[in-house]
Design a protein around this motif. Structure first.
Motif, short mmCIF file in Angstrom:
data_model
loop_
_atom_site.label_atom_id
_atom_site.label_comp_id
_atom_site.label_asym_id
_atom_site.label_seq_id
_atom_site.Cartn_x
_atom_site.Cartn_y
_atom_site.Cartn_z
N TRP A 88 0.81 -1.22 0.00
CA TRP A 88 0.00 0.00 0.00
C TRP A 88 0.84 1.26 0.00
CZ3 TRP A 88 -3.24 -1.96 4.69
CH2 TRP A 88 -4.02 -3.06 4.30
N GLY A 89 2.15 1.13 -0.08
CA GLY A 89 3.01 2.31 -0.07
C GLY A 89 3.41 2.78 1.31
N LEU A 90 3.19 1.97 2.33
CA LEU A 90 3.51 2.39 3.69
C LEU A 90 5.01 2.52 3.92
CD1 LEU A 90 0.82 0.38 5.67
CD2 LEU A 90 0.74 2.76 4.91
N SER A 91 5.81 1.73 3.23
CA SER A 91 7.26 1.86 3.38
C SER A 91 7.73 3.22 2.87
CB SER A 91 8.00 0.72 2.68
OG SER A 91 7.70 0.73 1.30
N ARG A 92 7.08 3.73 1.83
CA ARG A 92 7.43 5.07 1.33
C ARG A 92 7.07 6.13 2.37
NH1 ARG A 92 5.31 2.68 -3.23
NH2 ARG A 92 3.35 3.83 -3.12
N VAL A 93 5.95 5.95 3.07
CA VAL A 93 5.57 6.87 4.14
C VAL A 93 6.63 6.87 5.23
CG1 VAL A 93 3.86 7.32 5.95
CG2 VAL A 93 3.10 6.70 3.65
N GLU A 120 12.53 -6.02 -2.55
CA GLU A 120 11.59 -4.90 -2.41
C GLU A 120 12.26 -3.73 -1.69
OE1 GLU A 120 10.89 -8.04 -1.48
OE2 GLU A 120 9.10 -8.65 -2.59
N ALA A 121 13.04 -4.02 -0.67
CA ALA A 121 13.75 -2.95 0.06
C ALA A 121 14.79 -2.29 -0.84
CB ALA A 121 14.40 -3.52 1.32
N ILE A 122 15.53 -3.09 -1.57
CA ILE A 122 16.53 -2.55 -2.48
C ILE A 122 15.87 -1.62 -3.50
CG2 ILE A 122 18.19 -3.14 -4.30
CD1 ILE A 122 18.66 -5.80 -2.63
N ALA A 123 14.74 -2.05 -4.06
CA ALA A 123 14.02 -1.22 -5.04
C ALA A 123 13.53 0.07 -4.39
CB ALA A 123 12.86 -2.01 -5.64
N LEU A 124 12.99 -0.02 -3.19
CA LEU A 124 12.51 1.17 -2.48
C LEU A 124 13.64 2.18 -2.33
CD1 LEU A 124 10.34 2.68 -0.68
CD2 LEU A 124 11.47 1.53 1.24
N THR A 126 16.68 2.41 -3.82
CA THR A 126 17.27 2.94 -5.05
C THR A 126 16.30 3.86 -5.78
OG1 THR A 126 16.67 0.94 -6.28
CG2 THR A 126 18.89 1.01 -5.33
N ASN A 127 15.01 3.58 -5.71
CA ASN A 127 14.01 4.46 -6.33
C ASN A 127 13.88 5.80 -5.62
OD1 ASN A 127 13.38 2.66 -8.37
ND2 ASN A 127 11.69 1.73 -7.23
N HIS A 128 14.40 5.89 -4.41
CA HIS A 128 14.34 7.14 -3.65
C HIS A 128 15.72 7.78 -3.47
CE1 HIS A 128 10.31 5.64 -2.87
NE2 HIS A 128 10.01 6.90 -2.64
N GLY A 129 16.64 7.46 -4.36
CA GLY A 129 17.91 8.17 -4.40
C GLY A 129 19.05 7.61 -3.58
N TYR A 130 18.87 6.45 -2.99
CA TYR A 130 19.96 5.83 -2.23
C TYR A 130 20.86 5.09 -3.21
CZ TYR A 130 17.57 7.10 2.02
OH TYR A 130 16.99 7.83 3.03
N THR A 131 22.15 5.25 -3.05
CA THR A 131 23.11 4.61 -3.95
C THR A 131 24.00 3.65 -3.16
OG1 THR A 131 24.64 6.48 -3.70
CG2 THR A 131 23.12 6.54 -5.59
N PRO A 132 24.47 2.60 -3.81
CA PRO A 132 25.34 1.63 -3.13
C PRO A 132 26.61 2.30 -2.60
CG PRO A 132 24.58 0.75 -5.23
CD PRO A 132 24.20 2.20 -5.20
N THR A 133 27.00 1.90 -1.42
CA THR A 133 28.24 2.38 -0.81
C THR A 133 29.01 1.17 -0.30
OG1 THR A 133 27.28 2.62 1.39
CG2 THR A 133 27.19 4.55 -0.05
N PRO A 134 30.31 1.33 -0.07
CA PRO A 134 31.05 0.22 0.54
C PRO A 134 30.45 -0.13 1.89
CG PRO A 134 32.55 1.91 -0.29
CD PRO A 134 31.16 2.48 -0.37
N PRO A 135 30.45 -1.41 2.24
CA PRO A 135 29.91 -1.81 3.54
C PRO A 135 30.70 -1.17 4.68
CG PRO A 135 30.50 -3.74 2.21
CD PRO A 135 30.93 -2.52 1.47
N TYR A 136 30.01 -0.84 5.74
CA TYR A 136 30.64 -0.23 6.91
C TYR A 136 30.45 -1.20 8.09
CZ TYR A 136 25.71 1.13 7.30
OH TYR A 136 24.34 1.11 7.34
N PRO A 137 31.32 -1.09 9.10
CA PRO A 137 31.19 -1.98 10.25
C PRO A 137 29.83 -1.81 10.93
CG PRO A 137 33.30 -0.83 10.29
CD PRO A 137 32.47 -0.21 9.19
N PRO A 138 29.23 -2.87 11.40
CA PRO A 138 29.73 -4.24 11.47
C PRO A 138 29.36 -5.08 10.24
CG PRO A 138 27.67 -4.11 12.66
CD PRO A 138 27.94 -2.73 12.10
N PHE A 139 28.91 -4.45 9.16
CA PHE A 139 28.43 -5.19 7.99
C PHE A 139 29.53 -5.45 6.96
CE2 PHE A 139 24.99 -2.44 9.58
CZ PHE A 139 24.20 -3.43 10.14
N ASP A 140 30.74 -4.94 7.18
CA ASP A 140 31.81 -5.04 6.19
C ASP A 140 32.32 -6.46 5.98
OD1 ASP A 140 32.74 -4.80 8.81
OD2 ASP A 140 34.52 -3.67 8.25
#
Length: 152
Positions: A88-93, A120-124, A126-140
Motif C-alpha cells: 500500500w506504499g507504507l514503506s514510502r511513508v 523490495e527494500a533494495i528497489a525502495l 534505489t528508487n528514492h535516491g539511495y546509492t550503493p556504498t562500501p559496507p561499513y562496520p559491522p556489515f563489512d
C-alpha cells in the motif's frame, strides 16, 4: 513530523522501548532469520535510536528508527512493515518520515544496510535516491549485506 500520509495512517515518535516497536522489530528479526538463517548479522539496537511508529486505523503496522552516527550522518535502522500491510506504499511513508526527521535534526546524509535477498527494500531505496556504498562496520564482513547512502 510531516510526511504524505495514506488515509487511516498515523505517525508517532516513540522510544525503542515502546511495546509496539519491540513487537514489530521482533517480527522483523524473525522474518530475516527465516530468510537468511545463520548469515543474518545480529546487531543490537543502540539506545540513541529514535523510532517512528506507523499505525493504520489505530493498529501498529510499521516502524523505522533513526540513529545518529556522527555529525551530519545518520543511519536508518529496523525499517519494517508488517506483511499484512504491505503493498500500500507504507514503506514510502516511513522513508519520507525518517528523511524529514533526519533533516530536522541537522543530518545531511543517511546510510542503511539491507540484505541481498530483500529485493523490495533494495528497489525502495534505489528508487528514492539511495546509492550503493562500501559496507561499513559491522556489515563489512557480511556477504549478505548491502549498504546504501543518500545525501539529504
Amino acid at each position: 513530523m510531516t510526511a504524505e500520509l495514506i488515509e487511516g495512517t498515523e505517525l508517532r515518535s516513540v522510544p525503542g522501548t515502546d511495546p509496539a516497536v519491540l513487537a514489530l522489530t521482533t517480527a522483523q528479526q524473525a522474518e530475516l532469520a527465516a530468510m537468511y538463517g545463520e548469515d543474518q548479522p545480529l546487531v543490537a539496537l543502540h539506545p540513541d535510536i529514535a523510532f517512528t511508529l506507523l499505525l493504520l486505523d489505530g493498529t501498529p503496522v510499521g516502524c523505522v528508527g533513526l540513529q545518529p552516527v556522527s555529525p551530519g550522518l545518520g543511519e536508518i535502522k529496523r525499517m519494517y512493515v508488517d506483511p499484512s500491510a504491505r503493498g500500500w506504499g507504507l514503506s514510502r511513508v516511513l522513508l519520507k518520515a525518517v528523511e524529514t526527521q533526519a533533516r530536522a535534526t541537522g543530518l545531511t546524509r543517511l546510510r542503511l544496510e539491507t540484505g541481498t535477498h530483500q529485493t523490495e527494500a533494495i528497489a525502495l531505496y534505489t528508487n528514492h535516491g539511495y546509492t550503493p556504498t562500501p559496507p561499513y562496520p559491522p556489515f563489512d564482513t557480511e556477504p549478505a549485506s548491502l549498504c546504501y547512502a543518500k545525501d539529504l
